[in-house]
Structures are given as structure tokens and as C-alpha cells.
Write a protein that holds these residues in place. Structure first.
Motif, PDB file in Angstrom:
ATOM      1  N   LEU A  51       0.837  -1.195   0.000  1.00  0.00           N
ATOM      2  CA  LEU A  51       0.000   0.000   0.000  1.00  0.00           C
ATOM      3  C   LEU A  51       0.874   1.246   0.000  1.00  0.00           C
ATOM      4  N   LEU A  52       0.636   2.128  -0.959  1.00  0.00           N
ATOM      5  CA  LEU A  52       1.388   3.381  -1.070  1.00  0.00           C
ATOM      6  C   LEU A  52       0.602   4.556  -0.501  1.00  0.00           C
ATOM      7  N   GLY A  53      -0.698   4.531  -0.659  1.00  0.00           N
ATOM      8  CA  GLY A  53      -1.543   5.604  -0.160  1.00  0.00           C
ATOM      9  C   GLY A  53      -3.002   5.221  -0.295  1.00  0.00           C
ATOM     10  N   GLU A  54      -3.850   5.823   0.535  1.00  0.00           N
ATOM     11  CA  GLU A  54      -5.279   5.496   0.491  1.00  0.00           C
ATOM     12  C   GLU A  54      -6.096   6.671   0.984  1.00  0.00           C
ATOM     13  N   THR A  55      -7.401   6.581   0.812  1.00  0.00           N
ATOM     14  CA  THR A  55      -8.276   7.650   1.261  1.00  0.00           C
ATOM     15  C   THR A  55      -8.389   7.638   2.780  1.00  0.00           C
ATOM     16  N   ILE A  56      -8.425   8.835   3.348  1.00  0.00           N
ATOM     17  CA  ILE A  56      -8.543   8.931   4.804  1.00  0.00           C
ATOM     18  C   ILE A  56      -9.962   9.350   5.212  1.00  0.00           C
ATOM     19  N   ASP A  57     -10.801   9.625   4.244  1.00  0.00           N
ATOM     20  CA  ASP A  57     -12.222   9.875   4.530  1.00  0.00           C
ATOM     21  C   ASP A  57     -13.046   9.448   3.321  1.00  0.00           C
ATOM     22  N   ASP A  58     -13.638  10.390   2.592  1.00  0.00           N
ATOM     23  CA  ASP A  58     -14.430  10.026   1.421  1.00  0.00           C
ATOM     24  C   ASP A  58     -13.533   9.621   0.259  1.00  0.00           C
ATOM     25  N   ALA A  59     -13.869   8.501  -0.383  1.00  0.00           N
ATOM     26  CA  ALA A  59     -13.139   8.050  -1.561  1.00  0.00           C
ATOM     27  C   ALA A  59     -13.628   8.816  -2.792  1.00  0.00           C
ATOM     28  N   ALA A  60     -12.930   8.640  -3.915  1.00  0.00           N
ATOM     29  CA  ALA A  60     -13.295   9.350  -5.144  1.00  0.00           C
ATOM     30  C   ALA A  60     -14.716   9.005  -5.589  1.00  0.00           C
ATOM     31  N   GLY A  61     -15.060   7.710  -5.523  1.00  0.00           N
ATOM     32  CA  GLY A  61     -16.408   7.306  -5.917  1.00  0.00           C
ATOM     33  C   GLY A  61     -17.466   7.928  -5.037  1.00  0.00           C
ATOM     34  N   GLU A  62     -17.187   8.038  -3.733  1.00  0.00           N
ATOM     35  CA  GLU A  62     -18.134   8.674  -2.819  1.00  0.00           C
ATOM     36  C   GLU A  62     -18.256  10.159  -3.116  1.00  0.00           C
ATOM     37  N   ALA A  63     -17.138  10.796  -3.480  1.00  0.00           N
ATOM     38  CA  ALA A  63     -17.177  12.216  -3.822  1.00  0.00           C
ATOM     39  C   ALA A  63     -18.060  12.454  -5.038  1.00  0.00           C
ATOM     40  N   PHE A  64     -17.950  11.579  -6.043  1.00  0.00           N
ATOM     41  CA  PHE A  64     -18.820  11.681  -7.211  1.00  0.00           C
ATOM     42  C   PHE A  64     -20.278  11.512  -6.803  1.00  0.00           C
ATOM     43  N   ASP A  65     -20.575  10.446  -6.056  1.00  0.00           N
ATOM     44  CA  ASP A  65     -21.962  10.121  -5.715  1.00  0.00           C
ATOM     45  C   ASP A  65     -22.593  11.158  -4.783  1.00  0.00           C
ATOM     46  N   LYS A  66     -21.846  11.581  -3.769  1.00  0.00           N
ATOM     47  CA  LYS A  66     -22.402  12.538  -2.810  1.00  0.00           C
ATOM     48  C   LYS A  66     -22.577  13.919  -3.434  1.00  0.00           C
ATOM     49  N   ALA A 106     -15.368  26.785 -14.218  1.00  0.00           N
ATOM     50  CA  ALA A 106     -16.393  27.740 -13.795  1.00  0.00           C
ATOM     51  C   ALA A 106     -16.305  28.063 -12.307  1.00  0.00           C
ATOM     52  N   PHE A 107     -15.959  27.058 -11.498  1.00  0.00           N
ATOM     53  CA  PHE A 107     -15.883  27.253 -10.055  1.00  0.00           C
ATOM     54  C   PHE A 107     -14.529  26.759  -9.548  1.00  0.00           C
ATOM     55  N   LYS A 108     -13.949  27.509  -8.643  1.00  0.00           N
ATOM     56  CA  LYS A 108     -12.648  27.138  -8.062  1.00  0.00           C
ATOM     57  C   LYS A 108     -12.895  26.248  -6.842  1.00  0.00           C
ATOM     58  N   LEU A 109     -12.843  24.958  -7.068  1.00  0.00           N
ATOM     59  CA  LEU A 109     -13.065  24.001  -5.983  1.00  0.00           C
ATOM     60  C   LEU A 109     -11.733  23.460  -5.480  1.00  0.00           C
ATOM     61  N   PRO A 110     -11.649  23.077  -4.205  1.00  0.00           N
ATOM     62  CA  PRO A 110     -10.378  22.606  -3.640  1.00  0.00           C
ATOM     63  C   PRO A 110      -9.936  21.261  -4.207  1.00  0.00           C
ATOM     64  N   ARG A 111      -8.621  21.059  -4.180  1.00  0.00           N
ATOM     65  CA  ARG A 111      -8.012  19.770  -4.537  1.00  0.00           C
ATOM     66  C   ARG A 111      -7.364  19.226  -3.260  1.00  0.00           C
ATOM     67  N   PRO A 112      -8.124  18.566  -2.393  1.00  0.00           N
ATOM     68  CA  PRO A 112      -7.607  18.159  -1.077  1.00  0.00           C
ATOM     69  C   PRO A 112      -6.373  17.272  -1.166  1.00  0.00           C
ATOM     70  N   LEU A 113      -5.379  17.583  -0.318  1.00  0.00           N
ATOM     71  CA  LEU A 113      -4.127  16.828  -0.178  1.00  0.00           C
ATOM     72  C   LEU A 113      -3.295  16.777  -1.458  1.00  0.00           C
ATOM     73  N   LEU A 114      -3.583  17.665  -2.415  1.00  0.00           N
ATOM     74  CA  LEU A 114      -2.843  17.628  -3.676  1.00  0.00           C
ATOM     75  C   LEU A 114      -1.359  17.879  -3.448  1.00  0.00           C
ATOM     76  N   HIS A 115      -1.034  18.723  -2.485  1.00  0.00           N
ATOM     77  CA  HIS A 115       0.370  19.061  -2.221  1.00  0.00           C
ATOM     78  C   HIS A 115       0.797  18.582  -0.833  1.00  0.00           C
ATOM     79  N   SER A 116       0.237  17.468  -0.395  1.00  0.00           N
ATOM     80  CA  SER A 116       0.507  16.975   0.959  1.00  0.00           C
ATOM     81  C   SER A 116       1.882  16.327   1.108  1.00  0.00           C
ATOM     82  N   GLY A 117       2.489  15.958  -0.012  1.00  0.00           N
ATOM     83  CA  GLY A 117       3.790  15.300   0.058  1.00  0.00           C
ATOM     84  C   GLY A 117       3.693  13.807   0.281  1.00  0.00           C
TER      85      GLY A 117
END
Length: 345
Positions: free
Chosen positions: A157-172, A198-209
Motif C-alpha cells: 500500500l502506497l496511499g489510500e483515502t482517509i475519509d471520502d473516496a473518489a467514488g463517494e465524492a462523485f456520488d455525494k 467555472a468554479f474554483k473548488l479545492p483539490r484536497p491533499l494535492l500538495h501533501s507530500g
């Protein structure tokens, strides 16, 4: 060796027959799938009891359909595989019960398969199967993970979601926009008509390292933006959908590229339902082409849950000697089951 695979972890019943010969990649002979989407639409999501009951109705007719397509008798099956977890407990029990009953009736072994390992190995069903080692981006339902894969059962495992996954983000996000169920595909279709800037939405953890993911903040930002639009939301819904999709895809692509750089590998596999997203494929293909990296996907029809991936994972595990099929017909299911629990010793 003929492996019959049964998938019943959530709202799709899948059955498939895979043939394994020697050390070559197992070959899909036939598969059949029934989706429960129409049944659950009225409720805005999966109703577990209804899902379980529908699996009971579908699994044996689907098995008969698969065998009819191949022209092979049930007696030729050498192993019966099923999804042991993770998933809905009642739904999993249907597949497990049918698989073990078939195994007992045929006097052949049965093998419980991890659902995510099925997705992970599903690109081996494609016309352009990958070679080990590779980086895997698993984007399936409630899971978003980056893994280094050195062989069957050899996953780091290199990395994983710590809350909502990508699929959940789409669905929610889709639900917040009133797009109905299933939300992810609906949002992706609507996004094709909108402006992703059109809208400036956040990119969470994009620059987290690191290589972890977090999409809960994005969902909150979509909710905030929808409230700000108020009565203008219907007219701007396509733009909001496009901006949401762009944010999710940018994070997935950049984290995947970071994983490739960290491992030094030149091959990546994308698997799971979100792997069918057109924008994700376009952007990842373009970025990897510039870096000389090969990208592999399962066929579009095999991105969502299906019996073929379960039969393939079982065949590959048996072929590699990672796990022997069980001769016992007692069974259990594991609704919560970490992929690390199935690693090879």
C-alpha cells in the motif's frame, strides 16, 4: 482448469467462467451480469435487503446463461470462486452459499476471493494485459488506493483515502445537485456540458507530500457552492458538475504520477468503477504518454463489479500457488476485509 466465479457483494450479480492453462494468463470464456440500478433508484441508494433478495433470484439463471454461452456442462467446472468480502453481509452470503452448494454438489473445491483483489487483477482480462510489477490505482466505490503490485498477492500500500473516496465524492456531490442514483455516472455525463473552470473548488491533499487522498472537503465545498447559487443552481448545474469532476480527476492523476515517480515504475493499472471515467482516462493517458509510462485498464464493461474479475483473481491465485482452494464447504463472509489480509506470505 475451469473456474466459475460469482460476484454478489452489492447491487450487481455477476457470474463468469474462466479457463486457466499452464502459466499463461487465464482466459475469459463467458460472463453475465445483472444490475439492480433500476430497483434501487426509487430509494436513492442501495437497500441491502432488496439487494440480497434479488441476488437469490438472479445467480442461478446467470450461471446457466454463462454455461449455455460456452457450451460446457456444469460438471466440467473444477473450482467455484465467490466474493467473500468486503461488501453487504446479506448480499455476500447469497454468493457464498450458492458457491459452496455448487462445490459440494460437484465435489470440487471452492475459494473465497477479496473483492478489491478482483478489481486489482481485472485488467488481465483485457486484450492488452499488464505485466508485473506495476502501480495500481484502485478507485472502486468506497475505496481509493495506490498500490505497488509485484505479483499475485504481493501488494504494498502506497496511499489510500482517509475519509471520502473518489467514488463517494462523485456520488455525494451528485446527490447534492439532485442528480439521482447512481450519482457518479450522472454527474460525469452532465459534466460534458459544463465548464470545468467555472468554479474554483479545492483539490484536497494535492500538495501533501504523501500519496493519501481526502475528498470530504471537496464534497463540503460543492455543498457550499450549491447553496450560494440558490435559484441559479439549475442553470449552472453542468458547470458545477464539470468543476467537481475536474477537481477529483486532477487529484487522482497527480497522485498517480507521484506514485510512479516514487516507485520508479513505468506501468500503471487503473481499476474499479471510477476507472471508466472518460476524463480520468484522457488526462492520465496524456500525462503518462509524456513520461513514457504504459497505462492499462479493464474493458469498460468490466470496470464495475462483475463475476469475471472474481473468477480471474481465483484462477491467478491458484495458478501462482499463492492459495489452494478449500475442500471444506463451510463458509463465512467478511463485510469489512482489508486487502492486506490476503497478502502472500
Amino acid at each position: 482448469m475451469l473456474v466459475l466465479g460469482i460476484e454478489s457483494s452489492c447491487d450487481e450479480t455477476g457470474v463468469a467462467l474462466v479457463e486457466s492453462e499452464g502459466e499463461g494468463v487465464p482466459r475469459l470464456l463467458a460472463h453475465a451480469l445483472h444490475s439492480q440500478v433500476e430497483m434501487h433508484q426509487a430509494y436513492g441508494g442501495v437497500v441491502p435487503e432488496l439487494a440480497s433478495r434479488d441476488h437469490i433470484r438472479r445467480v442461478l439463471p446467470l450461471a446457466g446463461e454463462v454455461l449455455a454461452r460456452t457450451g460446457l456442462p456444469l460438471a466440467d467446472v473444477d473450482v467455484v470462486a465467490y466474493t467473500r468480502g468486503p461488501g453487504l453481509a446479506g448480499a455476500l452470503l447469497v454468493g457464498a452459499g450458492v458457491a459452496c452448494a455448487l462445490g459440494a454438489a460437484l465435489d470440487v473445491p471452492v475459494l473465497g476471493v477479496h473483492h478489491l483483489e478482483g478489481h486489482l487483477l481485472s485488467p488481465f482480462l483485457s486484450a492488452d494485459p499488464p505485466e508485473f510489477p506495476f502501480v495500481a490505482l484502485l478507485v472502486s466505490g468506497g475505496h481509493t488506493q495506490l498500490m505497488r503490485v509485484d505479483g499475485v498477492g504481493r501488494y504494498a500500500l502506497l496511499g489510500e483515502t482517509i475519509d471520502d473516496a473518489a467514488g463517494e465524492a462523485f456520488d455525494k456531490s451528485a446527490k447534492l445537485m439532485g442528480l439521482g442514483y447512481p450519482g457518479g455516472p450522472a454527474l460525469s455525463r452532465l459534466a460534458q456540458e459544463g465548464d470545468p473552470e467555472a468554479f474554483k473548488l479545492p483539490r484536497p491533499l494535492l500538495h501533501s507530500g504523501d500519496l493519501d487522498f481526502s475528498f470530504a472537503g471537496l464534497k463540503t465545498a460543492v455543498l457550499t457552492q450549491a447553496k450560494k447559487l440558490g435559484p441559479e443552481l439549475p442553470a449552472r448545474k453542468a458547470d458545477l458538475a464539470a468543476s467537481t469532476q475536474a477537481a477529483i480527476v486532477e487529484v487522482l492523476v497527480k497522485k498517480s504520477l507521484a506514485a510512479l515517480k516514487a516507485t520508479g515504475l513505468k506501468r500503471i493499472v487503473v481499476a474499479g468503477g471510477v476507472g471508466a471515467n472518460r476524463l480520468l482516462r484522457e488526462q492520465l493517458d496524456a500525462a503518462c504518454a509524456r513520461r513514457g509510462v504504459r497505462v492499462h485498464y479493464p474493458e469498460l464493461s468490466l470496470c464495475t463489479d462483475n463475476g469475471a474479475m472474481i473468477a480471474m483473481a481465483a484462477a491467478m491465485r491458484l495458478q501462482s500457488g499463492v492459495e489452494a482452494a478449500s475442500g471444506s464447504y463451510a463458509f463465512d463472509v467478511r463485510p469489512r476485509w482489508e486487502l492486506g489480509a490476503v497478502l502472500a506470505a
